[in-house]
Design a protein around this motif. Sequence first.
Motif, PDB file in Angstrom:
ATOM      1  N   GLY A  14      55.476  45.169  27.757  1.00 31.05           N
ATOM      2  CA  GLY A  14      56.086  46.140  28.650  1.00 31.05           C
ATOM      3  C   GLY A  14      56.854  47.204  27.895  1.00 31.05           C
ATOM      4  N   ILE A  15      57.121  48.285  28.605  1.00 29.17           N
ATOM      5  CA  ILE A  15      57.869  49.415  28.057  1.00 29.17           C
ATOM      6  C   ILE A  15      58.927  49.807  29.078  1.00 29.17           C
ATOM      7  CG2 ILE A  15      57.776  51.805  27.258  1.00 29.17           C
ATOM      8  CD1 ILE A  15      54.815  51.334  26.576  1.00 29.17           C
ATOM      9  N   GLU A  16      60.162  49.883  28.623  1.00 28.15           N
ATOM     10  CA  GLU A  16      61.260  50.337  29.480  1.00 28.15           C
ATOM     11  C   GLU A  16      61.823  51.617  28.872  1.00 28.15           C
ATOM     12  OE1 GLU A  16      65.784  48.971  30.577  1.00 28.15           O
ATOM     13  OE2 GLU A  16      64.341  47.427  30.055  1.00 28.15           O
ATOM     14  N   VAL A  17      61.923  52.654  29.685  1.00 24.13           N
ATOM     15  CA  VAL A  17      62.420  53.945  29.221  1.00 24.13           C
ATOM     16  C   VAL A  17      63.743  54.252  29.919  1.00 24.13           C
ATOM     17  CG1 VAL A  17      61.944  56.420  29.086  1.00 24.13           C
ATOM     18  CG2 VAL A  17      60.069  54.780  28.840  1.00 24.13           C
ATOM     19  N   ASP A  18      64.763  54.533  29.135  1.00 26.74           N
ATOM     20  CA  ASP A  18      66.066  54.935  29.669  1.00 26.74           C
ATOM     21  C   ASP A  18      66.285  56.393  29.277  1.00 26.74           C
ATOM     22  OD1 ASP A  18      68.794  55.478  30.102  1.00 26.74           O
ATOM     23  OD2 ASP A  18      69.333  53.369  29.777  1.00 26.74           O
ATOM     24  N   ARG A  19      66.058  57.298  30.227  1.00 26.10           N
ATOM     25  CA  ARG A  19      66.171  58.741  29.943  1.00 26.10           C
ATOM     26  C   ARG A  19      67.601  59.145  29.626  1.00 26.10           C
ATOM     27  NH1 ARG A  19      63.873  62.090  34.754  1.00 26.10           N
ATOM     28  NH2 ARG A  19      66.072  61.801  35.094  1.00 26.10           N
ATOM     29  N   VAL A  20      68.575  58.511  30.275  1.00 30.17           N
ATOM     30  CA  VAL A  20      69.974  58.882  30.080  1.00 30.17           C
ATOM     31  C   VAL A  20      70.430  58.535  28.668  1.00 30.17           C
ATOM     32  CG1 VAL A  20      72.349  58.488  30.849  1.00 30.17           C
ATOM     33  CG2 VAL A  20      70.501  58.669  32.536  1.00 30.17           C
ATOM     34  N   GLU A  21      70.152  57.310  28.235  1.00 25.50           N
ATOM     35  CA  GLU A  21      70.560  56.868  26.897  1.00 25.50           C
ATOM     36  C   GLU A  21      69.551  57.255  25.822  1.00 25.50           C
ATOM     37  OE1 GLU A  21      71.959  52.897  26.402  1.00 25.50           O
ATOM     38  OE2 GLU A  21      72.921  52.881  28.375  1.00 25.50           O
ATOM     39  N   ARG A  22      68.415  57.873  26.236  1.00 26.47           N
ATOM     40  CA  ARG A  22      67.344  58.258  25.307  1.00 26.47           C
ATOM     41  C   ARG A  22      66.903  57.059  24.469  1.00 26.47           C
ATOM     42  NH1 ARG A  22      69.594  62.683  21.986  1.00 26.47           N
ATOM     43  NH2 ARG A  22      67.653  62.350  20.879  1.00 26.47           N
ATOM     44  N   LYS A  23      66.585  55.972  25.186  1.00 29.41           N
ATOM     45  CA  LYS A  23      66.227  54.712  24.549  1.00 29.41           C
ATOM     46  C   LYS A  23      64.904  54.212  25.134  1.00 29.41           C
ATOM     47  CE  LYS A  23      68.622  51.054  25.845  1.00 29.41           C
ATOM     48  NZ  LYS A  23      69.666  50.058  25.975  1.00 29.41           N
ATOM     49  N   VAL A  24      64.050  53.653  24.261  1.00 32.46           N
ATOM     50  CA  VAL A  24      62.798  53.025  24.685  1.00 32.46           C
ATOM     51  C   VAL A  24      62.809  51.589  24.179  1.00 32.46           C
ATOM     52  CG1 VAL A  24      60.280  53.042  24.460  1.00 32.46           C
ATOM     53  CG2 VAL A  24      61.521  55.201  24.686  1.00 32.46           C
ATOM     54  N   VAL A  25      62.580  50.658  25.096  1.00 28.88           N
ATOM     55  CA  VAL A  25      62.568  49.232  24.771  1.00 28.88           C
ATOM     56  C   VAL A  25      61.148  48.719  24.945  1.00 28.88           C
ATOM     57  CG1 VAL A  25      63.493  46.964  25.357  1.00 28.88           C
ATOM     58  CG2 VAL A  25      64.953  48.993  25.569  1.00 28.88           C
ATOM     59  N   LEU A  26      60.594  48.157  23.869  1.00 27.50           N
ATOM     60  CA  LEU A  26      59.243  47.601  23.882  1.00 27.50           C
ATOM     61  C   LEU A  26      59.340  46.085  23.841  1.00 27.50           C
ATOM     62  CD1 LEU A  26      57.717  49.950  21.169  1.00 27.50           C
ATOM     63  CD2 LEU A  26      57.566  50.226  23.634  1.00 27.50           C
ATOM     64  N   SER A  27      58.738  45.421  24.821  1.00 23.47           N
ATOM     65  CA  SER A  27      58.688  43.955  24.845  1.00 23.47           C
ATOM     66  C   SER A  27      57.381  43.519  24.197  1.00 23.47           C
ATOM     67  CB  SER A  27      58.750  43.443  26.278  1.00 23.47           C
ATOM     68  OG  SER A  27      59.923  43.886  26.903  1.00 23.47           O
ATOM     69  N   ILE A  28      57.503  42.695  23.165  1.00 29.92           N
ATOM     70  CA  ILE A  28      56.333  42.265  22.384  1.00 29.92           C
ATOM     71  C   ILE A  28      56.330  40.752  22.284  1.00 29.92           C
ATOM     72  CG2 ILE A  28      55.263  42.352  20.092  1.00 29.92           C
ATOM     73  CD1 ILE A  28      56.385  45.168  19.797  1.00 29.92           C
ATOM     74  N   LYS A  29      55.132  40.173  22.344  1.00 30.51           N
ATOM     75  CA  LYS A  29      54.987  38.725  22.210  1.00 30.51           C
ATOM     76  C   LYS A  29      53.981  38.434  21.104  1.00 30.51           C
ATOM     77  CE  LYS A  29      55.630  36.200  25.677  1.00 30.51           C
ATOM     78  NZ  LYS A  29      55.633  35.445  26.914  1.00 30.51           N
ATOM     79  N   GLU A  30      54.391  37.606  20.127  1.00 30.59           N
ATOM     80  CA  GLU A  30      53.487  37.188  19.052  1.00 30.59           C
ATOM     81  C   GLU A  30      52.378  36.324  19.641  1.00 30.59           C
ATOM     82  OE1 GLU A  30      55.280  35.225  15.680  1.00 30.59           O
ATOM     83  OE2 GLU A  30      57.045  36.503  15.798  1.00 30.59           O
ATOM     84  N   PRO A  31      51.234  36.215  18.937  1.00 29.50           N
ATOM     85  CA  PRO A  31      50.152  35.359  19.439  1.00 29.50           C
ATOM     86  C   PRO A  31      50.615  33.913  19.687  1.00 29.50           C
ATOM     87  CG  PRO A  31      49.329  36.732  17.669  1.00 29.50           C
ATOM     88  CD  PRO A  31      50.821  36.947  17.742  1.00 29.50           C
ATOM     89  N   ALA A  32      51.579  33.428  18.905  1.00 29.77           N
ATOM     90  CA  ALA A  32      52.089  32.064  19.082  1.00 29.77           C
ATOM     91  C   ALA A  32      53.067  31.953  20.257  1.00 29.77           C
ATOM     92  CB  ALA A  32      52.775  31.589  17.801  1.00 29.77           C
ATOM     93  N   GLY A  33      53.446  33.104  20.847  1.00 32.18           N
ATOM     94  CA  GLY A  33      54.295  33.081  22.029  1.00 32.18           C
ATOM     95  C   GLY A  33      55.732  33.525  21.843  1.00 32.18           C
ATOM     96  N   LYS A  34      56.174  33.701  20.600  1.00 28.60           N
ATOM     97  CA  LYS A  34      57.551  34.124  20.360  1.00 28.60           C
ATOM     98  C   LYS A  34      57.734  35.570  20.822  1.00 28.60           C
ATOM     99  CE  LYS A  34      61.052  34.159  16.739  1.00 28.60           C
ATOM    100  NZ  LYS A  34      61.335  33.818  15.345  1.00 28.60           N
TER     101      LYS A  34
END
Length: 133
Positions: A14-34
Amino acid sequence: MLDLSKFVEAYLMGIEVDRVERKVVLSIKEPAGKGWILVATGVSELMVLQMCMQNIIDRISVWTGSAVDADCRERVFSLLSGRYATDRDDMESPLINRTVDAIQRGDSMLIELEPVYGASVLMLASGLSVAEA
């Protein structure tokens, strides 16, 4: 420097964009699940193409300082124009030169998530951090 090699063949969830704080958060999962969270701060430009239900990362590249090369310049063109570069495009325009200069000075960094399948992500940011989810 961040070790981003652990994200080869990981999933962009997933991708979360915060226009006010000018921040982008990317949710990533390793193949093993971490799970991991990549946070780009001071984001001035963002382009996401082909987001799908399943997004597999080939690699994450970061250009900053002396790491600027022709590939970086091409990515900057794509980010600023919203399309991939062709042989006929001007890679020396004033806007591209100013952006590349900011990357070389360390004022900005160019971040790319290159996909095996699914989403391609390009962004211009001032910082990048990684944390466990």
